[in-house]
Design an enzyme around this catalytic site. Structure first.
Site: not given
Ligand code: UD1
Length: 357
Positions: A207
């Site tokens: 991820h």
């Molecule tokens: C975040 C952390 C990462 C951690 C990971 C665990 C940062 C910079 N990164 O990454 O270090 O390893 O969490 O999971 O903070 N999305 C959903 N539903 C959710 C959350 C996210 O659909 O509940 C999707 C969205 O499209 C979003 C993307 O995932 O834009 C990325 O989510 P984000 O919270 O920005 O970062 P993670 O990749 O989850």
């Protein structure tokens, strides 16, 4: 003493669980703010339920956005919450955008901040997590480090006098849940759903932005997974699904069996019976070591160098994934670089000792 924990993303809920328990045991007043960075139930709700974490006192619902927008929203919304709570410690966890926002919002209004899982470094400044941890460590007043190596990094950066070695809180949680699995309280969903026997399959999670956001690299990682000589259950984070769809990379092919993310107890049950773990998660590569399941980490560096030094984790680029994940079994070891499962108690003790108000 009053602690205000700020969390928002999946790995932080895991770290919060033993801290909440240790606070209750020590009679410490503990409040929880959820930034809402993760909002899908499988990335958030289930952790609170399964790990018996008290409900957040405040939920900010910031959701997904670019780094600046997401972090900025959190900063603006956290400030009045921290101000009103006026705790002895604001406690931030790990390395996500929620960590940095919590630390920065607090330190700017002269509230004491402690950073749990301080001192980890990949030395890769292209990772958002690396920027978050370096900045958080330098902003915080008390640094709770998981390992000797992390203590060394903090000393190198001139932060030794604020640092305390407490051990790794994720080890606390894992050991507790592993006991429940071994006692037969938690079913392995992978064996139940796919009909595999123990040891017949690998687990994979991918991820990290470095692996998902470049279509060519994502294709290379997924292609390598699909060619492994055993079934690979890919637990797909929403970010992976979104990026694969946008880049037209098919996830469900070859050896890959696509699955939604698992709740924590089910993840431990599935991991314990897997033959190998392929991941880019910080937490899972270390959990694999603690369960003594060989791991392959699709990243150029790791913060958990002990897992590599002891032979249980191998770092690889996508081109080397196939070889790495089929390498011979590592040498058994009794090393315990991540502590014995009492890190949360040690962290609360350090917070009590350093309280200044
Ligand atoms: C975040 C952390 C990462 C951690 C990971 C665990 C940062 C910079 N990164 O990454 O270090 O390893 O969490 O999971 O903070 N999305 C959903 N539903 C959710 C959350 C996210 O659909 O509940 C999707 C969205 O499209 C979003 C993307 O995932 O834009 C990325 O989510 P984000 O919270 O920005 O970062 P993670 O990749 O989850």
């Amino acid at each position: 003493m009053k602690i205000l924990s700020i969390v928002g993303a999946r790995p932080q809920f895991v770290k919060l669980a033993p801290i909440a328990k240790a606070c209750a045991a020590a009679g410490v007043e503990h409040h929880i703010v959820h930034t809402g960075q993760h909002y899908d139930p499988m990335l958030s709700e289930v952790f609170f339920e399964d790990l018996a974490i008290p409900r957040p006192d405040v939920h900010l619902n910031v959701g997904s956005a670019s780094h600046a927008v997401q972090t900025g929203r959190m900063l603006a919304e956290l400030e009045p919450v921290i101000q009103e709570s006026n705790p002895d410690w604001v406690l931030v966890y790990g390395d996500t955008n929620s960590t940095l926002a919590g630390a920065l919002a607090a330190v700017k209004i002269h509230q004491k901040v402690a950073h749990l899982e301080a001192g980890l470094r990949s030395f890769n400044r292209a990772m958002p997590e690396e920027i978050n941890r370096v900045m958080t460590d330098h902003a915080a007043d008390l640094l709770l480090a998981p390992t000797e190596v992390a203590m060394g990094h903090l000393a190198t950066e001139g932060l030794a006098d604020r640092s305390v070695l407490v051990g790794d809180v994720m080890t606390d949680v894992l050991f507790g849940v592993r006991e429940r699995v071994l006692a037969g309280e938690i079913e392995n969903p992978v064996c139940a759903e796919f009909g595999f026997a123990a040891g017949d399959y690998a687990l994979a999670t991918i991820h990290r932005a470095e692996n998902t956001d470049d279509p060519a690299r994502l294709e290379a990682v997924i292609s390598a997974l699909s060619q492994l000589p055993f079934p690979v259950v890919l637990l797909a984070h929403p970010r992976l699904r979104a990026k694969a769809e946008a880049a037209k990379v098919e996830l469900n092919r070859g050896a890959i069996r696509l699955h939604n993310p698992l709740a924590y107890p089910q993840l431990v049950a599935a991991a314990l019976q897997s033959c190998h773990i392929v991941t880019d998660s910080g937490g899972l590569q270390k959990e694999a070591f603690l369960m003594r399941i060989p791991a392959t980490t699709v990243r150029p560096q790791t913060e958990w160098v002990e897992t590599v030094e002891l032979g249980w984790n191998q770092l690889t680029e996508p081109e080397g994934l196939l070889n790495a994940a089929t390498r011979p079994a590592p040498e058994p070891t009794t090393a315990s670089p991540y502590g014995t499962g009492v890190a949360a108690q040690e962290a609360v003790k350090a917070l009590l000792e350093a309280v200044t108000k």
